[in-house]
Design a protein around this motif. Structure first.
Motif, short mmCIF file in Angstrom:
data_model
loop_
_atom_site.label_atom_id
_atom_site.label_comp_id
_atom_site.label_asym_id
_atom_site.label_seq_id
_atom_site.Cartn_x
_atom_site.Cartn_y
_atom_site.Cartn_z
N LYS A 134 0.94 -1.27 -0.10
CA LYS A 134 -0.13 -0.01 0.01
C LYS A 134 0.86 1.11 -0.02
O LYS A 134 0.44 2.29 -0.24
N SER A 135 1.99 1.09 0.32
CA SER A 135 2.98 2.42 0.42
C SER A 135 3.31 3.14 -1.02
O SER A 135 3.22 2.27 -2.17
N SER A 136 3.59 4.06 -0.99
CA SER A 136 4.13 4.78 -2.33
C SER A 136 5.35 4.22 -2.88
O SER A 136 5.68 4.23 -3.94
N ASN A 137 6.12 3.50 -1.83
CA ASN A 137 7.36 3.16 -2.34
C ASN A 137 7.22 2.03 -3.52
O ASN A 137 7.60 1.78 -4.30
N PHE A 138 5.98 1.14 -3.14
CA PHE A 138 5.68 0.02 -4.01
C PHE A 138 4.79 0.56 -5.29
O PHE A 138 5.01 0.28 -6.54
N ARG A 139 3.44 1.26 -4.95
CA ARG A 139 2.71 1.80 -5.79
C ARG A 139 3.39 2.76 -6.95
O ARG A 139 2.98 2.75 -8.12
N ASN A 140 4.09 3.86 -6.64
CA ASN A 140 4.80 4.58 -7.58
C ASN A 140 6.40 4.23 -7.79
O ASN A 140 7.24 5.00 -8.04
N ARG A 141 6.49 2.74 -7.67
CA ARG A 141 7.92 2.25 -8.18
C ARG A 141 8.25 2.93 -9.52
O ARG A 141 7.51 2.82 -10.26
N PRO A 142 9.81 3.10 -9.55
CA PRO A 142 10.04 3.53 -11.12
C PRO A 142 9.92 2.13 -11.78
O PRO A 142 10.10 0.99 -11.43
N PHE A 143 9.53 2.39 -13.09
CA PHE A 143 9.74 1.34 -14.09
C PHE A 143 11.08 0.69 -14.09
O PHE A 143 12.08 1.40 -14.26
N ASN A 144 11.06 -0.76 -14.10
CA ASN A 144 12.18 -1.46 -14.11
C ASN A 144 11.71 -2.69 -15.20
O ASN A 144 10.85 -3.34 -14.91
N ARG A 145 12.42 -2.51 -16.18
CA ARG A 145 12.05 -3.65 -17.29
C ARG A 145 12.40 -5.17 -16.79
O ARG A 145 11.93 -6.19 -17.42
N PHE A 146 13.03 -5.17 -15.61
CA PHE A 146 13.23 -6.36 -15.33
C PHE A 146 12.43 -6.98 -14.26
O PHE A 146 12.34 -8.02 -13.91
N ASN A 147 11.51 -6.34 -13.80
CA ASN A 147 10.64 -6.29 -12.99
C ASN A 147 9.16 -5.88 -13.16
O ASN A 147 8.63 -5.23 -12.38
N VAL A 148 8.66 -6.50 -14.41
CA VAL A 148 7.19 -6.18 -14.63
C VAL A 148 6.34 -7.32 -14.41
O VAL A 148 6.49 -8.51 -14.63
N TYR A 149 5.31 -6.60 -13.74
CA TYR A 149 4.20 -7.95 -13.22
C TYR A 149 3.24 -7.91 -14.31
O TYR A 149 2.71 -6.98 -14.68
N THR A 150 2.52 -9.42 -14.43
CA THR A 150 1.28 -9.39 -15.02
C THR A 150 0.02 -8.80 -14.28
O THR A 150 -0.84 -8.51 -14.83
N SER A 151 0.23 -8.83 -12.91
CA SER A 151 -0.84 -8.37 -12.09
C SER A 151 -0.78 -6.80 -11.94
O SER A 151 0.18 -6.29 -11.43
N PRO A 152 -1.96 -6.24 -12.47
CA PRO A 152 -2.02 -4.75 -12.10
C PRO A 152 -1.99 -4.47 -10.51
O PRO A 152 -2.74 -5.32 -9.95
N ASP A 153 -1.43 -3.40 -10.15
CA ASP A 153 -1.45 -3.17 -8.86
C ASP A 153 -2.81 -3.28 -8.24
O ASP A 153 -3.07 -3.44 -6.82
N GLU A 154 -3.78 -2.70 -8.97
CA GLU A 154 -5.11 -2.91 -8.64
C GLU A 154 -5.56 -3.82 -8.08
O GLU A 154 -6.52 -4.25 -7.21
N THR A 155 -5.27 -5.21 -8.64
CA THR A 155 -5.64 -6.52 -8.45
C THR A 155 -5.07 -6.82 -7.16
O THR A 155 -5.74 -7.63 -5.99
N ILE A 156 -3.66 -6.54 -7.01
CA ILE A 156 -3.11 -6.86 -5.73
C ILE A 156 -3.66 -6.09 -4.51
O ILE A 156 -3.77 -6.64 -3.29
#
Ligand code: AMP
Length: 621
Positions: free
Chosen positions: A171-193
């Protein structure tokens, strides 16, 4: 260097940071302690032990500040929860309390946390990708299907949030506003998490993962148990998932509109070919290798499989078709500890390197026998979690002085003690670790087990005392039937998903030959016993059971008279001493379970679900 921001896209820079930290482990630890003490010198807690000097050094700290467990600090934490200033224990404002899966008096332990702690967590998370990139190429060529969930939270009387550490992080902005990292793209949109309804969240995350199946390079969850729950969920729901993919329509029961819209963004059109493909895999008789079949580009499975999660390795091997199982990090609500610098090592060989800038670490040497499997009671030795009371006492007696991070010795066992920036001083985490080696000057540890814990399926951690108390409560119900409980033991049955606790009970009739009476035993009373045990287990167990549904109904298996004698004979034949024999309160060895199972005369489970609610505000008193 203590908390330099680390760019996960910069592999070399990140690895250089790890090298610097581990090379200078001692200096970093000294500096961390110095900073913690300087910052917090004015707290009521430290002043109580150290007086009001302005320069505290390590020796004085160790001499004067006691090693504590949760019950010692609970009054301070409760005062903060009830509105007194953070200054009692921490100079930095305590921004929230993290509910640990450890419990105290049946309630979750509450760990203080500050805004800066989130940065420390981010620092550690950011290292995971560069470490993995050293061993695996091309992780920027696709996505990770990570099944991540949030859990309920409450406000304490002072308005502070109390919630599990991962809920806080997601829920923190550290997670929600994380900078894009091409090695770490999730299939789950944050809204689903971030969807508070775990069923909807699971459904939507899996739907998104299936739609993007061609892109998935790794599949993961925090703990192995959560990933297996997701597989079971697909088993139960694949027709509906396929139908949604086929029609391009999301099921009506997905009522969380934010989550629903996020899924619709991915499920842009109907896709009957994809639905057919998934359907044909799910229809197959065997689900062996289903992860690889549903997500064919998967290179590894990212879940923690050490500690109590080791029991899931063979099931995961089955479903993953032998993909590498990667345990990346070791962390807790108190503090994030360290990372696995050798992520492709076998689960049984995983070691974690504690990052010396996370906290000030100390290590209480424990009895060398402790955790050495060959020297424990043979019936419970094979469980990583098991540890009998007797051993604990021995360990308690044999503990020496706490040593520093760089003083630990390979092959030795230690209990981890932490001093954090946010108000824990020389706090016993309760984990037993064994030193396996060093990375530069930083020791590496194998997680041996959590002290005392005998049963664990998911994030629950039931110890011998919890179990004894619950059994004591339940066995009273046998009185009217004229039965006495003479012996009991338990095991975590994970042969089905979700796993469940099994208790073996040997009963004795007050009146006569019990074996004749057993078939007539009152099923209702026995089911009530199951319910009472569950109701008496702690907050986290009941949450897993009733809210998360990550634990199945507890089962009591009544065994015929003499079964526990047979168990003792077996243990003695395996090397237990007759004189010192104690019935193990948890068994894991297949042979021991077989001895018990072959003598079962009645099996009972309750249909009722134990009561759980986010703990009441009035309980923080
Ligand atoms: P909690 O306080 O609920 O966050 O639980 C933290 C505890 O989970 C730790 O103290 C360990 O006992 C356990 N744990 C966390 N990470 C690992 C890991 N990588 N391997 C084994 N056990 C772990």
């Amino acid at each position: 260097m203590l908390l330099k921001s680390c760019d996960p896209n910069d592999r070399e820079g990140s690895m250089k940071l790890v090298e610097d930290l581990t090379m200078n482990a001692n200096q970093v630890q000294k500096q961390i302690l110095h900073e913690i003490l300087t910052q917090n010198a004015d707290t009521e807690y430290l002043r109580g032990f150290l007086g009001s000097g302005d320069s505290f050094h390590r020796e004085l700290f160790k001499k004067r500040v006691p090693i504590v467990n949760y019950d010692d600090i609970k009054p301070y934490i409760e005062r903060i929860a009830n509105g007194e200033p953070s200054q009692i224990i921490s100079a930095q404002p305590i921004s929230e309390l993290l509910t640990s899966s450890g419990t105290s008096g049946g309630q979750p332990k509450l760990m203080p946390s500050t805004a800066e702690d989130l940065d420390r967590k981010t620092f550690l998370y950011n290292l995971l990708v560069p470490v993995m990139n050293q061993y695996m190429d091309g992780l920027d060529q696709g996505k990770g299907m990570y099944l991540l969930f949030i859990k309920p939270e409450i406000k304490t009387p002072s308005g502070l949030m109390a919630r599990p550490v991962l809920t806080s992080y997601y829920k923190s902005s550290n997670f929600r506003n994380r900078p894009f990292n091409r090695f770490n793209v999730y299939t789950s949109p944050d809204e689903t998490i971030l969807c508070p309804d775990n069923q909807q969240s699971m459904y939507c995350q899996l739907l998104c993962g299936l739609i993007q199946r061609e892109e998935v390079l790794r599949v993961g969850a925090v703990f192995a148990s959560a990933l297996l729950r997701a597989i079971k969920f697909i088993e139960d729901n694949w027709q509906e998932l396929c139908s949604n993919i086929r029609t391009g329509h999301v099921s009506d029961w997905i009522t969380d509109s934010i989550c629903r819209n996020a899924v619709l963004n991915i499920l842009r059109q109907h896709n009957p070919e994809l639905a057919d493909l998934i359907e044909s895999e799910c229809k197959a008789k065997s689900w062996e290798g289903i992860i690889k079949r549903l997500w064919p580009r998967t290179k590894y499975v990212d879940v923690i499989v050490t500690g109590s999660m080791a029991q899931y390795v063979s099931t995961l091997d089955f479903y993953s078709g032998g993909l590498p199982l990667v345990s990346t990090m070791y962390a807790s609500s108190e503090c994030y500890f360290g990372i696995n610098l050798n992520p492709l090592s076998e689960p049984s060989n995983v070691s974690y390197t504690l990052l010396p800038n996370m906290a000030y670490f100390e290590f209480l040497p424990v009895n060398k026998k402790h955790g050495e499997e060959g020297e424990r009671d043979t019936c419970d030795v094979s469980s990583e979690m098991n540890c009998s009371k007797k051993e604990d006492k021995e360990v308690g007696e044999e503990k020496g002085e706490a040593v520093d991070l760089i003083q630990v010795e390979p092959g030795h066992y230690y209990e981890l003690i932490v001093t954090t920036f946010s108000g824990l001083y020389r706090y016993r985490v309760g984990d037993i670790l064994m030193v396996t080696g060093f990375h530069n000057n930083a020791p590496q540890f194998r997680f041996v087990h959590r002290q005392n814990v005998v049963l664990s399926i998911d994030t629950d951690k039931t110890n011998e005392d919890d179990l004894l108390m619950a059994v004591t409560e339940a066995k009273q119900l046998l009185d009217p039937l004229g039965f006495l409980l003479t012996e009991y033991t338990s095991y975590a049955d994970t042969s089905s998903i979700p796993g469940h606790y099994v208790l073996f009970w040997e009963l004795k009739s007050r009146r006569g030959n019990p074996d004749q009476k057993l078939p007539e035993m009152d099923r209702n009373v026995m089911e009530e016993c199951c319910y009472t045990v569950e109701q008496s287990l702690d907050y986290v167990y009941r949450r897993c059971r009733s809210k998360d549904k990550s634990i199945g109904a507890l089962e009591i298996r009544v065994v015929r008279q003499g079964t526990f004698d047979a168990l003792m004979d077996f243990c003695v034949s395996q090397g237990s001493s007759v004189n010192q024999y104690k019935t193990p309160r948890c068994v894991k060895s297949g042979e021991a379970i077989e001895i018990l199972d072959s003598r079962v005369v009645g099996r009972f489970m309750t249909k009722r679900i134990p009561f759980w609610e986010p703990y009441g505000i009035d309980t923080i008193s």
